[in-house]
Design an enzyme around this catalytic site. Sequence first.
Site, PDB file in Angstrom:
ATOM      1  N   CYS A   1       7.536   4.176   6.182  1.00 25.40           N
ATOM      2  CA  CYS A   1       6.607   4.054   5.056  1.00 25.40           C
ATOM      3  C   CYS A   1       7.285   3.516   3.817  1.00 25.40           C
ATOM      4  O   CYS A   1       6.607   3.039   2.908  1.00 25.40           O
ATOM      5  CB  CYS A   1       5.976   5.404   4.748  1.00 25.40           C
ATOM      6  SG  CYS A   1       7.165   6.682   4.405  1.00 25.40           S
TER       7      CYS A   1
ATOM      8  N   CYS B   1      -3.520   4.023   9.518  1.00 21.58           N
ATOM      9  CA  CYS B   1      -2.266   3.502  10.073  1.00 21.58           C
ATOM     10  C   CYS B   1      -1.706   4.386  11.181  1.00 21.58           C
ATOM     11  O   CYS B   1      -0.517   4.321  11.512  1.00 21.58           O
ATOM     12  CB  CYS B   1      -1.231   3.345   8.961  1.00 21.58           C
ATOM     13  SG  CYS B   1      -1.822   2.323   7.604  1.00 21.58           S
TER      14      CYS B   1
ATOM     15  N   CYS C   1       0.843  -1.198   0.000  1.00 18.95           N
ATOM     16  CA  CYS C   1       0.000   0.000   0.000  1.00 18.95           C
ATOM     17  C   CYS C   1       0.879   1.249   0.000  1.00 18.95           C
ATOM     18  O   CYS C   1       0.689   2.174  -0.798  1.00 18.95           O
ATOM     19  CB  CYS C   1      -0.918  -0.021   1.223  1.00 18.95           C
ATOM     20  SG  CYS C   1      -2.089   1.340   1.279  1.00 18.95           S
ATOM     21  N   CYS C   2       1.888   1.276   0.885  1.00 24.37           N
ATOM     22  CA  CYS C   2       2.813   2.417   0.918  1.00 24.37           C
ATOM     23  C   CYS C   2       3.566   2.531  -0.399  1.00 24.37           C
ATOM     24  O   CYS C   2       3.862   3.627  -0.859  1.00 24.37           O
ATOM     25  CB  CYS C   2       3.822   2.261   2.056  1.00 24.37           C
ATOM     26  SG  CYS C   2       3.196   2.734   3.675  1.00 24.37           S
TER      27      CYS C   2
ATOM     28  N   CYS D   1      -1.110   8.398   7.460  1.00 25.80           N
ATOM     29  CA  CYS D   1      -2.442   8.072   6.941  1.00 25.80           C
ATOM     30  C   CYS D   1      -3.369   7.654   8.089  1.00 25.80           C
ATOM     31  O   CYS D   1      -2.929   7.016   9.058  1.00 25.80           O
ATOM     32  CB  CYS D   1      -2.350   6.929   5.934  1.00 25.80           C
ATOM     33  SG  CYS D   1      -1.457   7.361   4.442  1.00 25.80           S
TER      34      CYS D   1
HETATM   35  S1  SF4 Z   1       0.496   4.585   5.692  1.00 27.37           S
HETATM   36 FE1  SF4 Z   1      -1.116   3.011   5.592  1.00 27.37          FE
HETATM   37  S2  SF4 Z   1      -2.764   3.816   4.284  1.00 27.37           S
HETATM   38 FE2  SF4 Z   1      -0.922   5.125   4.010  1.00 27.37          FE
HETATM   39  S3  SF4 Z   1       0.038   4.309   2.233  1.00 27.37           S
HETATM   40 FE3  SF4 Z   1       1.008   3.288   3.975  1.00 27.37          FE
HETATM   41  S4  SF4 Z   1      -0.201   1.404   4.391  1.00 27.37           S
HETATM   42 FE4  SF4 Z   1      -1.362   2.728   2.945  1.00 27.37          FE
END
Ligand code: SF4
Length: 427
Positions: free
Chosen positions: A242, A219, A134-135, A216
């Site tokens: 991240c 998280c 996701c990151c 985010c």
């Molecule tokens: S901090 Fe969480 S929601 Fe944001 S990009 Fe990374 S995994 Fe995704």
Amino acid sequence: MATVSAVASSPLHSAHKPDPLRQLGIMSLNGMFDEMDGVAVLKQAKEILPDDLAIVSSFGADSAVLLHMVAQVDVALPVYFLETGKHFAETLTYVETLKQHLGLTNIITLVPDPKDLARFDPNGDLWENDPDSCCHIRKTEPLDAAMEGYGGWVTGRKRYQTKERGVLPHFELTSDDRIKVNPLAYFSDVEVNAYKLKHGLPEHPLFAKGYKSIGCAPCTTIVAEGEDPRAGRWRGLNKKECGIHFDFNGAIAKPMAAEDLTLFKDGAFIADPFRVWTEGDDPASVRYTHIPVTVFLANRDAVLANPHPVGLLVSPGDRVEDVEKDLGRFASVAINFPGFTDGRGYSSARMIVERYGYKGEVRAVGDVLADQIPLMRRCGIEAFVVKHEPTRKALEAGALATVDVFYQPVGKTEVPLGTRPFLRRAV
Ligand code: SF4
């Protein structure tokens, strides 16, 4: 704010040839500045990298300090903000607040590639099962593309934040001969807050609510008094950074090893977003934690007001009837099987699924063994936290026993194996 498409042609830097003299230059630069002289560090960086320097800001809890320094040097320096699509609304508001307050004129928003989102995160829940990926698509990819042309960029990292950052200098030379600039490297937590106060900088709206490091929304959690400010980031997960490339300083979390993926769900072992309830947890603010029934009943109002996703832990002896009307509050219900011979969890699962119609995740925790899993499945349990190695292997190999006949029916379709042979059914 400008969009990402506006950045490609802005920086002048194009190629980065390794140059040993630059290494010496960096060492000299680091000897030239006082520990606290962040503005002078920024001025020097702008001088040696004219039109070739970018700022990266998360617009988080401490970002105002670095951006205030940027505004003293040049309000038109490009400031990149990663709009992951997962920020708190308060963070987006804060971008505008700081922009107005500091007079910054070149804030550039980077967004993820919609094709990546459609392909890898169509439901927007990738952060739950695979936060590294996701990151990667929401942060690393967009930032890498934007930073490619710059000779240097400025970060807000500080020595006190992590062990790995403990030797962070003002200037770093990267392996591809670019320069990372860390004007706040020597600032302590206290000094950051003192700077904010001294210059009357607006706080991030969530700071006063206990969010000391803000990323985010899914998280990020509140941290307790005395807790490491970054403890609230990816809480309960094996992840500390991240992954955006300016944080590759020995600190980035490695992807989780296969053996650390303990949750078996939808046919595969995946990262478990939930953590185990521990003594001292606050039911009003925990997140992704299965709260024991007894704790929930004693703190019902606080749990119902808790804004985060939480689960419920049902153990033998708990009365499921007592939580019936609140089941919809929980993102997951964990049924505890403390021992192979204790079958009370099957009854609890059936009540929750069949009688009360709970539609969320029902998982088995505790002594989860291969032979039990087919029986658990019949009771509506579809996720399993597995610690037993042979069970893990059996699940990975798809080699579980099946239930061919049964005594006690489940659901509305089964008929018991009983004294009337004509009623016997195979599953
Ligand atoms: S901090 Fe969480 S929601 Fe944001 S990009 Fe990374 S995994 Fe995704």
